[in-house]
Scaffold this motif. Structure first.
Motif, PDB file in Angstrom:
ATOM      1  N   ALA A 113       1.215  -1.104   0.028  1.00  0.00           N
ATOM      2  CA  ALA A 113      -0.386   0.499  -0.057  1.00  0.00           C
ATOM      3  C   ALA A 113       0.455   1.312   0.206  1.00  0.00           C
ATOM      4  O   ALA A 113       1.873   1.320   1.034  1.00  0.00           O
ATOM      5  CB  ALA A 113      -1.066  -0.062   1.121  1.00  0.00           C
ATOM      6  N   ALA A 114       0.847   2.242  -0.612  1.00  0.00           N
ATOM      7  CA  ALA A 114       1.483   3.597  -1.205  1.00  0.00           C
ATOM      8  C   ALA A 114       0.330   4.627  -0.035  1.00  0.00           C
ATOM      9  O   ALA A 114      -1.070   4.640  -0.349  1.00  0.00           O
ATOM     10  CB  ALA A 114       1.205   3.970  -2.022  1.00  0.00           C
ATOM     11  N   GLY A 115       1.195   4.426   1.200  1.00  0.00           N
ATOM     12  CA  GLY A 115       0.311   5.446   1.608  1.00  0.00           C
ATOM     13  C   GLY A 115       0.983   7.036   1.848  1.00  0.00           C
ATOM     14  O   GLY A 115       1.670   7.283   1.342  1.00  0.00           O
ATOM     15  N   TYR A 116      -0.070   7.993   1.594  1.00  0.00           N
ATOM     16  CA  TYR A 116      -0.348   9.177   0.984  1.00  0.00           C
ATOM     17  C   TYR A 116      -0.746   9.978   2.958  1.00  0.00           C
ATOM     18  O   TYR A 116      -1.700   9.742   2.835  1.00  0.00           O
ATOM     19  CB  TYR A 116      -0.747   9.993  -0.418  1.00  0.00           C
ATOM     20  N   VAL A 117      -0.490  11.453   3.083  1.00  0.00           N
ATOM     21  CA  VAL A 117      -0.538  12.000   4.174  1.00  0.00           C
ATOM     22  C   VAL A 117      -0.854  13.463   3.859  1.00  0.00           C
ATOM     23  O   VAL A 117      -0.082  13.730   2.987  1.00  0.00           O
ATOM     24  CB  VAL A 117       0.123  11.847   5.179  1.00  0.00           C
ATOM     25  N   GLN A 118      -2.159  13.807   4.033  1.00  0.00           N
ATOM     26  CA  GLN A 118      -3.039  15.181   3.628  1.00  0.00           C
ATOM     27  C   GLN A 118      -2.293  15.802   5.245  1.00  0.00           C
ATOM     28  O   GLN A 118      -2.761  15.779   5.785  1.00  0.00           O
ATOM     29  CB  GLN A 118      -3.396  15.601   3.538  1.00  0.00           C
ATOM     30  N   ARG A 119      -1.906  16.191   6.223  1.00  0.00           N
ATOM     31  CA  ARG A 119      -0.942  17.304   6.683  1.00  0.00           C
ATOM     32  C   ARG A 119      -1.780  18.122   7.074  1.00  0.00           C
ATOM     33  O   ARG A 119      -2.441  18.804   6.061  1.00  0.00           O
ATOM     34  CB  ARG A 119       0.474  17.627   6.873  1.00  0.00           C
ATOM     35  N   PRO A 120      -1.861  18.217   8.572  1.00  0.00           N
ATOM     36  CA  PRO A 120      -2.968  19.596   8.814  1.00  0.00           C
ATOM     37  C   PRO A 120      -2.583  20.996   8.113  1.00  0.00           C
ATOM     38  O   PRO A 120      -1.609  21.811   8.543  1.00  0.00           O
ATOM     39  CB  PRO A 120      -2.923  19.629  10.199  1.00  0.00           C
ATOM     40  N   GLY A 121      -4.142  21.900   7.017  1.00  0.00           N
ATOM     41  CA  GLY A 121      -3.262  23.330   6.966  1.00  0.00           C
ATOM     42  C   GLY A 121      -2.618  22.252   5.234  1.00  0.00           C
ATOM     43  O   GLY A 121      -2.062  23.768   5.260  1.00  0.00           O
ATOM     44  N   THR A 122      -2.701  21.452   5.201  1.00  0.00           N
ATOM     45  CA  THR A 122      -2.241  21.627   3.823  1.00  0.00           C
ATOM     46  C   THR A 122      -3.358  21.396   2.286  1.00  0.00           C
ATOM     47  O   THR A 122      -3.884  20.863   3.044  1.00  0.00           O
ATOM     48  CB  THR A 122      -1.298  20.739   3.310  1.00  0.00           C
ATOM     49  N   ALA A 123      -3.472  21.489   1.383  1.00  0.00           N
ATOM     50  CA  ALA A 123      -4.051  21.079   0.236  1.00  0.00           C
ATOM     51  C   ALA A 123      -3.947  19.785  -0.766  1.00  0.00           C
ATOM     52  O   ALA A 123      -4.772  19.399  -1.308  1.00  0.00           O
ATOM     53  CB  ALA A 123      -3.913  21.663  -0.384  1.00  0.00           C
ATOM     54  N   VAL A 124      -2.625  19.084  -0.190  1.00  0.00           N
ATOM     55  CA  VAL A 124      -2.436  18.070  -1.391  1.00  0.00           C
ATOM     56  C   VAL A 124      -1.830  16.821  -0.022  1.00  0.00           C
ATOM     57  O   VAL A 124      -1.396  16.950   1.064  1.00  0.00           O
ATOM     58  CB  VAL A 124      -1.656  18.344  -2.490  1.00  0.00           C
ATOM     59  N   TYR A 125      -2.159  15.692  -1.023  1.00  0.00           N
ATOM     60  CA  TYR A 125      -1.489  14.467  -0.015  1.00  0.00           C
ATOM     61  C   TYR A 125      -0.545  14.027  -0.718  1.00  0.00           C
ATOM     62  O   TYR A 125       0.037  14.160  -2.151  1.00  0.00           O
ATOM     63  CB  TYR A 125      -2.337  12.743  -1.036  1.00  0.00           C
ATOM     64  N   ARG A 126       0.808  13.974  -0.002  1.00  0.00           N
ATOM     65  CA  ARG A 126       1.883  13.653   0.037  1.00  0.00           C
ATOM     66  C   ARG A 126       2.722  12.122   0.912  1.00  0.00           C
ATOM     67  O   ARG A 126       2.179  12.128   1.312  1.00  0.00           O
ATOM     68  CB  ARG A 126       2.767  14.816   0.787  1.00  0.00           C
ATOM     69  N   ALA A 127       3.197  11.575  -0.538  1.00  0.00           N
ATOM     70  CA  ALA A 127       4.092  10.155  -0.656  1.00  0.00           C
ATOM     71  C   ALA A 127       4.695  10.214   1.181  1.00  0.00           C
ATOM     72  O   ALA A 127       5.475  11.323   0.823  1.00  0.00           O
ATOM     73  CB  ALA A 127       4.614  10.089  -1.952  1.00  0.00           C
ATOM     74  N   GLN A 128       4.156   9.038   1.980  1.00  0.00           N
ATOM     75  CA  GLN A 128       4.747   8.883   2.557  1.00  0.00           C
ATOM     76  C   GLN A 128       5.527   7.413   2.972  1.00  0.00           C
ATOM     77  O   GLN A 128       6.547   7.686   3.958  1.00  0.00           O
ATOM     78  CB  GLN A 128       3.894   9.453   3.607  1.00  0.00           C
ATOM     79  N   VAL A 129       4.783   6.732   2.690  1.00  0.00           N
ATOM     80  CA  VAL A 129       5.067   5.169   3.124  1.00  0.00           C
ATOM     81  C   VAL A 129       4.887   4.285   2.045  1.00  0.00           C
ATOM     82  O   VAL A 129       3.639   4.128   1.707  1.00  0.00           O
ATOM     83  CB  VAL A 129       4.701   5.173   4.416  1.00  0.00           C
ATOM     84  N   LEU A 130       5.730   3.573   2.282  1.00  0.00           N
ATOM     85  CA  LEU A 130       5.303   2.139   1.289  1.00  0.00           C
ATOM     86  C   LEU A 130       4.876   1.138   2.400  1.00  0.00           C
ATOM     87  O   LEU A 130       6.063   0.669   2.616  1.00  0.00           O
ATOM     88  CB  LEU A 130       5.797   2.017  -0.348  1.00  0.00           C
ATOM     89  N   ASP A 131       4.210   0.442   2.275  1.00  0.00           N
ATOM     90  CA  ASP A 131       3.964  -0.700   3.273  1.00  0.00           C
ATOM     91  C   ASP A 131       3.713  -1.552   2.460  1.00  0.00           C
ATOM     92  O   ASP A 131       2.969  -2.547   1.796  1.00  0.00           O
ATOM     93  CB  ASP A 131       2.648  -0.624   4.099  1.00  0.00           C
ATOM     94  N   VAL A 132       4.665  -2.545   2.716  1.00  0.00           N
ATOM     95  CA  VAL A 132       4.711  -4.119   1.570  1.00  0.00           C
ATOM     96  C   VAL A 132       4.486  -5.036   3.143  1.00  0.00           C
ATOM     97  O   VAL A 132       4.529  -4.868   3.940  1.00  0.00           O
ATOM     98  CB  VAL A 132       6.184  -4.095   1.469  1.00  0.00           C
ATOM     99  N   LEU A 133       3.276  -5.867   2.951  1.00  0.00           N
ATOM    100  CA  LEU A 133       2.472  -7.322   3.752  1.00  0.00           C
ATOM    101  C   LEU A 133       3.154  -8.487   3.217  1.00  0.00           C
ATOM    102  O   LEU A 133       2.812  -8.357   2.552  1.00  0.00           O
ATOM    103  CB  LEU A 133       1.020  -6.224   3.359  1.00  0.00           C
ATOM    104  N   ARG A 134       2.940  -8.710   4.811  1.00  0.00           N
ATOM    105  CA  ARG A 134       3.462 -10.690   4.842  1.00  0.00           C
ATOM    106  C   ARG A 134       2.674 -10.794   5.094  1.00  0.00           C
ATOM    107  O   ARG A 134       2.013 -11.073   5.943  1.00  0.00           O
ATOM    108  CB  ARG A 134       4.744 -10.351   5.357  1.00  0.00           C
ATOM    109  N   ILE A 135       1.334 -11.344   4.686  1.00  0.00           N
ATOM    110  CA  ILE A 135       0.602 -12.058   4.885  1.00  0.00           C
ATOM    111  C   ILE A 135       0.575 -13.322   4.841  1.00  0.00           C
ATOM    112  O   ILE A 135       0.764 -14.204   4.037  1.00  0.00           O
ATOM    113  CB  ILE A 135      -1.032 -11.507   3.870  1.00  0.00           C
ATOM    114  N   GLU A 136      -0.075 -14.086   6.206  1.00  0.00           N
ATOM    115  CA  GLU A 136      -0.070 -15.679   6.596  1.00  0.00           C
ATOM    116  C   GLU A 136      -1.201 -15.865   7.413  1.00  0.00           C
ATOM    117  O   GLU A 136      -2.026 -15.238   8.035  1.00  0.00           O
ATOM    118  CB  GLU A 136       1.192 -15.480   7.612  1.00  0.00           C
TER     119      GLU A 136
END
Length: 166
Positions: A113-136
């Motif tokens: 999942a590519a996570g984007y965050v809209q920080r308080p007071g900003t107008a866009v979502y910026r790239a923040q984290v790429l979560d790679v999941l190991r599912i079992e």
């Protein structure tokens, strides 16, 4: 680790890979695409994370692990992960990080999942984290989070519009 020790470790690793991989790189098989069940869990994870919902914890194994190499982030156990998320996802918390949006992708054959965050007071979502999941067995066993400078290598934008989520 000394340079000589690192060189020696690399030589041993290369020899081991040569034993287990086909001789010609063209013969290596691509990682399998995530299964339908993994894609469903990924979507549930992204939906819950977008809502800053406790449902994220319900997807985690009790002994789940979150790491962020090469940094020192290491959170072990569903309860500890849930506590860390609660602080950063609660708008009333001084540690509140912002509103989230996620896009599906995959990394190393795993759902991500590519996570984007809209920080308080900003107008866009910026790239923040790429979560790679190991599912079992239908549960998230591990989340390996990577920094946003990797987004372009995955064909992911560095920003999303707050109005449309694109």
């Amino acid at each position: 680790m000394s340079t000589a020790s690192a060189d020696s470790a690399l030589a041993r690793a290369r020899a081991t890979l040569r034993e287990h991989l086909p001789r010609r790189r063209a013969q290596w098989t691509a990682p399998a695409a995530p299964s339908r069940d993994e894609r469903v869990i990924l979507q549930r994870y992204m939906d819950a994370a977008d809502r800053a919902d406790a449902a994220v914890a319900e997807l985690l194994r009790q002994d789940a692990l979150v790491t962020m190499p090469p940094g020192p982030l290491w959170v072990a156990g569903r309860d500890a992960i849930e506590d860390a998320l609660a602080r950063t996802c609660d708008p009333a918390s001084p540690a509140y990080f912002g509103r989230w949006r996620h896009l599906p992708t995959r990394a190393n054959g795993r759902p991500a999942a590519a996570g984007y965050v809209q920080r308080p007071g900003t107008a866009v979502y910026r790239a923040q984290v790429l979560d790679v999941l190991r599912i079992e067995n239908g549960m998230i066993a591990e989340i390996t989070a990577f920094e946003p400078h990797l987004f372009p290598a995955f064909g992911l934008p560095l920003t999303l519009s707050a109005a449309t989520g694109d």
